[in-house]
Design an enzyme around this catalytic site. Structure first.
Site, PDB file in Angstrom:
ATOM      1  N   HIS A 384      21.221  33.963  63.181  1.00  0.00           N
ATOM      2  CA  HIS A 384      20.413  32.809  62.776  1.00  0.00           C
ATOM      3  C   HIS A 384      20.347  32.603  61.267  1.00  0.00           C
ATOM      4  O   HIS A 384      19.602  31.729  60.816  1.00  0.00           O
ATOM      5  CB  HIS A 384      18.982  32.952  63.319  1.00  0.00           C
ATOM      6  CG  HIS A 384      18.852  32.678  64.777  1.00  0.00           C
ATOM      7  ND1 HIS A 384      18.697  31.413  65.303  1.00  0.00           N
ATOM      8  CD2 HIS A 384      18.869  33.507  65.848  1.00  0.00           C
ATOM      9  CE1 HIS A 384      18.611  31.473  66.622  1.00  0.00           C
ATOM     10  NE2 HIS A 384      18.710  32.735  66.978  1.00  0.00           N
ATOM     11  N   ARG A 580       8.077  26.450  58.770  1.00  0.00           N
ATOM     12  CA  ARG A 580       7.668  27.688  58.104  1.00  0.00           C
ATOM     13  C   ARG A 580       7.864  27.509  56.597  1.00  0.00           C
ATOM     14  O   ARG A 580       8.882  26.988  56.143  1.00  0.00           O
ATOM     15  CB  ARG A 580       8.548  28.831  58.629  1.00  0.00           C
ATOM     16  CG  ARG A 580       8.366  30.161  57.991  1.00  0.00           C
ATOM     17  CD  ARG A 580       9.102  31.222  58.804  1.00  0.00           C
ATOM     18  NE  ARG A 580      10.513  30.903  59.006  1.00  0.00           N
ATOM     19  CZ  ARG A 580      11.501  31.335  58.204  1.00  0.00           C
ATOM     20  NH1 ARG A 580      11.218  32.070  57.150  1.00  0.00           N
ATOM     21  NH2 ARG A 580      12.751  31.037  58.476  1.00  0.00           N
ATOM     22  N   THR A 690      15.659  22.869  64.471  1.00  0.00           N
ATOM     23  CA  THR A 690      15.458  22.144  65.726  1.00  0.00           C
ATOM     24  C   THR A 690      14.380  21.072  65.586  1.00  0.00           C
ATOM     25  O   THR A 690      14.349  20.132  66.385  1.00  0.00           O
ATOM     26  CB  THR A 690      15.070  23.099  66.873  1.00  0.00           C
ATOM     27  OG1 THR A 690      13.954  23.904  66.485  1.00  0.00           O
ATOM     28  CG2 THR A 690      16.242  23.993  67.253  1.00  0.00           C
TER      29      THR A 690
END
Length: 846
Positions: A384, A580, A690
């Site tokens: 990721h 985040r 996303t």
């Protein structure tokens, strides 16, 4: 005479607990005619008592009242909204259990291969509404709860988000579980049951982020089933809690198993009686700490040790459970990869590789080479990140202290692997050093990404650009060694059930009516949305599309007024960034842009301001407790908002809000309301993203850099419908080199940004000295290239303002964006994993 006992054994289990076959491991016995034998008692009596899914309103209300009376021990006289939510949730859970039991029995009968998804995060969001939609029972429960005197939407709001994740990693895992169940794939998730989640975010008087425990489990969680089955270690036991994952438009119901750590010997009564109260509960507290919080702060030795314990506890319990289920099939251990695939979601579960190696070699007595062959046909690894600092490492001394056998196994894996590398690339010591599982230094470090790579059958990135960067940068040596076929791409996806139908029912209903399709048609095949393109020039449809967006903006405005006391202009453009908080995601670029806009407005005349496009800017997201710069960014946003929103000259054309304690439920309010959303990471740093997909699916346009999945979204919707800016990935390293060795003063390089920085430093938005560490990240080095991209960013914002003025064309862009989001369904992504990695197929439950 009497029986005696060794005092030291008091409180300890008398023997290791054996797993008792439960519904998830049940196999019916077969008689001599090949028919299933009824296990016990009178079959007719049993079957008369078994229930199905309650689909009519009278049965539903009876079930709810039953739970009010017996599960909650209440009556109509003392039941409030929360109690009604609990009773209704238990009633829905009863329906889930019926399908869940049948699903597990179905897969056990079939005896097919299963896949297991290991993720340290599962950001599930609220379950109640999702379960009702997937069971297709929301209208019946709406009517039933109304008959009982309650509003269903009020009850849905009573549920607190499960504290099982933080960001995109966990939300992706949740989407994949939903899609696996909806596609009828035999996939289980494994995670941890965090007592306090990551943290509850609060904002202090000075604008700083404060962290409090997230008490999401303070009331009973109706969506989980505690299991008595125990997988152990020497000091703690893993208690399983099962969470049912219902598929959409199917009876198939999969499982997420969460582990909670508890002591084998929880309370030392002898110490308690002797007055040593701390020692009496020491073991209990130590064990419970393992699953207390997600991502313990690892800036301390204790925090690092706790994180490692957490990861091993989770992987060991999960593998023991997987191995137990496999052994129930009575197959040879050498057939393990034919019946089990394990997906590692990032590097957190990588300890599963040496743990399974330990089980095979030490417990099953499989020869080393055969054991390693099993390993490399069982595991699959999703990377990721390409940020070097985000690639997980554990110090060798810590590993040797906590997991000495695993460290020994890792050393042995490394030696054999490096011998193979040396054979293929003789004399290339630099390559050996880069590919080694052990990074030399003081102390030595175990490179978990390298271990995940060599222990997995395949490695994937999560967007086309990201996968290219994985192959070209952090995994280049491994591509040279294994060949390119081991490395592939699965672009991330989102579940349209939650991120369209659940969060935006008005839009889902409009699409269904316009396309003359049942919702299931496009919610399970998102490419069906392309039918909207036929209606893009229809003025009536445009009006209805805009009305849905306006309703969603008013819903968000109501939330803001209730939570902050501020009223906002719902006719203004809504500009949203929810992620985040991290330097590479560049919330700082956004807030500097807001300050620049504010300063420009202050310099205008009243007449000039009337021509400006009104705008409301929203931020949301949490900063890691130990991430000082990220927390300063939040503080700056909050204090800029205080000034901007109170300025009588500008507050009607620019307002700013930081919405605290960002969660899935809050995202479900924000995302449908967006006109434009910002995805502005430094090029080459965002793996995929996303939230960009969620905004676009809901008709919000995208402002972003040429990074992650932004690129693929633009390819689908057309670049004319995306607002791109900034430098491209190939230029980033050269720009950083120039910053390091040939720095240019900020005032000369980017005067507009220099003015913003100087205003902050001068105290216009509170104590300027407090922000110096944040401002210096821009003045010095500027690793994330704000100075390079700021002018381009402002130009993109100007283009957004101009485009928004033409309402008809903006609505057309919005419709086209939604219509072209078919590629970004998590159903497509999970099918890619099922076919490319796990080699499993869907199996319909009748």
């Amino acid at each position: 005479m009497t029986s005696t006992i060794d005092p030291s054994t008091i409180g300890k289990p008398a023997r290791a607990r054996r797993h008792v076959r439960s519904v998830t491991g049940y196999f019916p016995e077969i008689d001599e005619k090949g028919q299933e034998k009824w296990p016990r008692g009178d079959e007719k009596v049993w079957k008369a008592g078994l229930r199905g899914v309650h689909r009519d309103v009278p049965a539903i209300t009876k079930s709810v009242v039953h739970h009010v009376q017996t599960s909650l021990a209440r009556q109509p006289y003392n039941i409030d909204d929360f109690g009604a939510y609990q009773a209704a949730a238990l009633s829905v859970r009863d329906n889930l259990i019926v399908n869940w039991n049948n699903t597990q029995l179905h897969h056990n009968r079939k005896g097919n291969k299963r896949a297991y998804y290991l993720s340290l995060e599962f950001l599930m969001g609220r379950t109640f509404d999702n379960a009702l939609l997937n069971l297709d029972l929301k209208p019946q429960y709406d009517d039933g709860m109304s008959l009982l005197g309650f509003n269903l939407e009020d009850l849905i709001d009573q549920e607190r988000d499960a504290g099982l994740g933080n960001g995109g990693l966990g939300r992706l895992a949740a989407c994949y579980l939903d899609s696996s169940a909806s596609m009828e794939l035999p996939v289980w998730g494994y995670g941890l049951r965090y007592q306090y989640g990551i943290f509850q975010q609060l904002i202090g008087p000075d604008g700083s982020q404060l962290e409090a425990p997230d008490p999401w489990l303070q009331n009973d969680n109706p969506w989980e089933l505690p299991r008595a089955d125990v997988n152990g270690g020497q000091e703690v036991v893993a208690v399983a809690y099962d969470v049912m994952i219902p598929g959409y438009d199917t009876k198939n119901t999969n499982n997420l198993r969460l582990w909670e750590s508890k002591p084998k010997r929880g309370f030392d009564l002898n110490s308690f009686n002797a007055g040593d109260y701390e020692r009496a509960v020491e073991a209990s507290n130590s064990a419970a700490a393992i699953t207390s919080v997600l991502y313990p702060n690892d800036h301390t030795t204790f925090g690092k040790e706790l994180r490692l314990k957490q990861q091993y506890f989770w992987t060991a319990a999960s593998l023991a459970d997987i191995m137990r289920r496999f052994k129930n099939m009575e197959k040879s251990i050498l057939e393990f990869p034919d019946y089990v695939s394990i997906q590692l979601n990032d590097t957190h579960p990588t300890l599963a590789i040496p743990e399974l190696m330990r089980i095979l070699v030490d417990e099953e007595e499989v020869p080393w080479d055969q054991a390693w062959d099993i390993i490399t046909r069982t595991f699959f690894f999703t990377n990721h990140t390409v940020l070097p600092e985000a690639l997980e490492k554990w110090s060798v001394p810590l590993m040797q202290h906590l997991l000495p056998r695993h460290m020994q196994i890792i050393f042995d894996i490394n030696l054999i692997f490096l011998q193979a590398v040396e054979k293929k690339f003789p004399g290339d010591r630099d390559k050996l050093a880069r590919m080694s599982l052990i990074e030399e230094g003081y102390p030595q470090q175990v490179r978990m990404a390298n271990l995940a790579c060599i222990g997995s059958h395949k490695v994937n990135g999560v967007a086309e650009l990201h996968s290219e960067l994985v192959r070209a940068t952090i995994m280049k040596d491994f591509v040279d060694f294994y060949g390119v076929s081991k490395f592939f791409n699965v672009t991330n996806g989102i579940t349209p059930r939650r991120w369209l139908d659940q969060c935006n029912p008005g839009l889902s209903r409009l699409i269904s009516e316009t396309l003359k399709l049942p919702k299931a048609a496009f919610l399970k095949d998102l490419y069906q949305l392309e039918g909207l393109l036929k209606h893009i020039d229809d003025p009536k449809f445009q009006t209805m599309w805009a009305a849905v967006k306006q309703t969603n903006k008013e819903r968000l405005a109501h939330y803001v007024e209730v939570t902050t006391g501020h009223r906002i202009n719902t006719k203004a453009m809504f500009d949203i960034q929810i992620k985040r908080i991290h330097e590479y995601k560049r919330q700082t670029l956004n807030i500097f842009g807001v300050i620049h806009r504010y300063l420009a407005l202050k310099a205008m005349t009243s007449a000039q301001r009337k021509k400006v496009n009104p705008k409301v800017v929203f931020f949301g997201g949490k900063a890691a407790p130990g991430y000082y710069i990220a927390k300063l960014t939040i503080k700056l946003v909050v204090n800029v908002a205080r000034i901007v929103n109170a300025d009588p000259e500008t507050k009607d054309i620019l307002s700013l809000f930081f919405l605290p304690d960002y969660s899935v439920s809050l995202a479900e309010i924000l995302i449908p309301a967006s006109d434009i959303s910002q995805h502005i990471s430094t090029a080459g740093t965002e793996a995929s993203g996303t939230s960009n997909m969620k905004f676009c699916l809901n008709g919000g346009l995208l402002l972003g850099t040429v990074d992650g999945a932004n690129i693929e979204i633009a390819e689908e919707v057309g670049e004319q419908n995306v607002f791109f800016f900034g430098h491209l990935t190939p230029a980033v390293e050269d720009l950083r080199y120039q910053h390091m060795y040939h720095p240019v003063p900020l005032e000369k390089k980017c005067p507009g940004l220099a003015r913003v920085v100087n205003e902050v430093a001068a105290g216009r938005f509170g104590d300027g000295n407090a922000y110096e560490p944040l401002l210096n990240t821009v003045r010095k080095n500027d690793y994330y290239l704000l100075t390079e991209d700021f002018d381009s960013y402002l130009q993109a914002l100007k283009l957004v303002d101009e485009a928004y003025q033409d309402r008809t064309e903006w609505i057309k862009k919005s419709i086209r964006t939604t219509a072209k989001m078919g590629k970004f369904s998590s159903d497509r992504a999970i099918q890619d994993y099922a076919q490319e990695c796990w080699n499993i197929e869907g199996s319909k439950l009748e």
